[in-house]
Each structure stands twice: as structure tokens, then as C-alpha cells.
Design a protein around this motif. Sequence first.
Motif, short mmCIF file in Angstrom:
data_model
loop_
_atom_site.label_atom_id
_atom_site.label_comp_id
_atom_site.label_asym_id
_atom_site.label_seq_id
_atom_site.Cartn_x
_atom_site.Cartn_y
_atom_site.Cartn_z
N ASN A 16 50.08 35.09 37.28
CA ASN A 16 49.11 35.83 36.47
C ASN A 16 48.26 36.64 37.37
OD1 ASN A 16 48.07 33.37 37.93
ND2 ASN A 16 46.86 32.52 36.47
N VAL A 17 48.10 36.48 38.56
CA VAL A 17 47.29 37.27 39.55
C VAL A 17 48.24 38.52 39.60
CG1 VAL A 17 46.62 37.65 41.88
CG2 VAL A 17 46.22 35.23 40.74
N ASP A 18 49.63 38.36 39.78
CA ASP A 18 50.47 39.64 39.83
C ASP A 18 50.01 40.44 38.53
OD1 ASP A 18 51.59 39.02 42.38
OD2 ASP A 18 52.93 37.55 41.39
N LYS A 65 46.95 42.37 38.59
CA LYS A 65 46.92 43.50 39.39
C LYS A 65 47.86 44.61 38.84
CE LYS A 65 46.70 41.02 43.91
NZ LYS A 65 47.55 40.61 45.16
N GLU A 123 38.88 42.31 44.96
CA GLU A 123 38.56 40.90 44.62
C GLU A 123 37.83 40.95 43.45
OE1 GLU A 123 39.77 37.37 44.62
OE2 GLU A 123 40.44 38.70 46.04
N ILE A 134 39.91 41.88 40.43
CA ILE A 134 41.03 40.98 39.96
C ILE A 134 40.27 39.60 39.64
CG2 ILE A 134 42.56 39.41 41.14
CD1 ILE A 134 43.09 41.45 43.27
N THR A 135 39.22 39.21 40.02
CA THR A 135 38.38 37.92 39.44
C THR A 135 38.28 38.06 38.03
OG1 THR A 135 37.63 37.34 41.57
CG2 THR A 135 36.51 36.68 39.69
N MET A 187 41.25 38.01 35.92
CA MET A 187 41.75 36.43 35.70
C MET A 187 40.85 35.69 34.68
SD MET A 187 44.41 36.04 37.32
CE MET A 187 44.60 34.51 37.55
N TYR A 216 39.61 30.33 39.37
CA TYR A 216 40.93 30.33 38.78
C TYR A 216 42.12 29.85 39.46
CZ TYR A 216 41.73 34.67 41.45
OH TYR A 216 41.78 35.57 42.61
N VAL A 248 46.43 29.90 40.02
CA VAL A 248 47.37 30.94 40.09
C VAL A 248 48.60 30.04 39.42
CG1 VAL A 248 49.04 32.30 41.38
CG2 VAL A 248 46.55 31.94 42.12
#
Length: 244
Positions: free
Chosen positions: A114-116, A119, A131, A134-135, A138, A232, A234
Motif C-alpha cells: 500500500n505504501v508503494d 507513492k 513523508e 505519504i502519511t 496512507m 499505518y 504496510v
Amino acid sequence: MQDARTGGRRAARHEVATPVTRPRRPVRSRTGSPRRSLAAAAVLSVIGLLAGLALAPLPQAQPGGLASVAAANAPHRGAVQDLRVASDVAAPAVSQESYVATTGEQTLVAGGTNVDWAKLVLIEGAWPLTEENITFMMRWMRQENGADNWWNRNNPLNNGQGSGGGSGLGSYPSLIEAAYYAAENLQSGRYPEVDAALARGDSADATAQAIWASAWASSHYGYGTHWSSRPYDVIEAPASAWGR
């Protein structure tokens, strides 16, 4: 009367009164011709040079069979030059090349988390991969589909644009297309505050307030009461969700 023989001799002398002169041959000197003198001098010079070389001592051989004229580490005995620079002369600035590595789509798809995907959306929108950004992504994804099934219908943000469902219940062939359409919708002009906050790299809380105030969700996420800011997790999606 003159004798006939005497008259004949006189007549003969008269006929040859102007004798023919022949060129005189050069007189040789006792030392011989000039060419031979130069040749003899050259031979003597060569003989003297060879004799001098024969008497000169040979350089001492070094280990390995090589002769050294002077040792490499021998101290310098000549004059030493002293270079002085004026105090107001500044040293030129040295430029250093810099390289920036960017995360590519293939790398993110291979990661599959989910992080990918968060991004990938930021890259599609040309927003900085901070960061805070991204946060925010998420937390937003978690509010839409939940963490354990964030790839539901390959539509993590329940986006209606390009998914065939205006209410956000449509789907995409893969998460790659979903990232593209999510960025396209955010930059469509309908969500200018969210677009600007991501472009500035605002804090995750500030960008969250921008999405609450927008028309993305009819509930407006309770203006924050239905929004979680806990850390969150990953989680990786199935390969099929990525079209692999």
C-alpha cells in the motif's frame, strides 16, 4: 747570300712566333690535397672519441639488471622556488555534481504494498515524495477501504473517474490504472486545495483538512471525527491486483 737552310729556319720561327700556352697543373703541397687532410682529421677525431668512451667508468648496475643515474629518492640540491600569492586572491569554487535517484513505476509495482501504491499516485501527480504526503495518502486509503483490503476492486480511494462508477464503486483493471486516475481526478480542478497542499508538501493533518472540506466524500469524513491518525501498517496486495 743567305744559306737556304738558314732562311728556312727563320721562316719556320716566324710562323710559330706566338706559341700556344698550356694551363699549368697545380703544385702539390707537402701535406697533400685538402680533401685528404679533412678526412684524416675526421678519422683522428673518431678514434679519440672512442678512446675516451673506453676509459669512462660504467654506471653501477642496480638489482634487477638496470642502471640508475640517480636515486629516485635523492634529495634535491638545486635552487628552491618560493611562490607567494597575494592575500586578496580567493580560491575558485569547485563545483560538485549531484545525483538524485527517483523511484520508478517498476520498482513500486515489484514492491506491491500500500505504501508503494501511495507513492505511485504521488509520482503520477508530480507531487513530492515527502513523508507527510505519504502519511496523508496512507490514512486516506485506510478510511476508504480499510487496511486489510486496501486494494478492493483495484480502487483504493473509491475513485469514480475512469472506473465506470460515478459513486466510487467502480473498478480498474489494475492498481496501476487506479493510481493514474486518482492523480488525474485530484488535478482536474475539482480539488484545488488538496492539489496545492500535496504540491507544497504540507503536513498530513493540513492536507487531511483539505480533503475533508472537499466534495470527495459526501460525509466529509465527519470533518475529522471519522479519520484516524494512528500509525499505518504496510500490507502487500496480491500480484493479480497489480496486473502481474
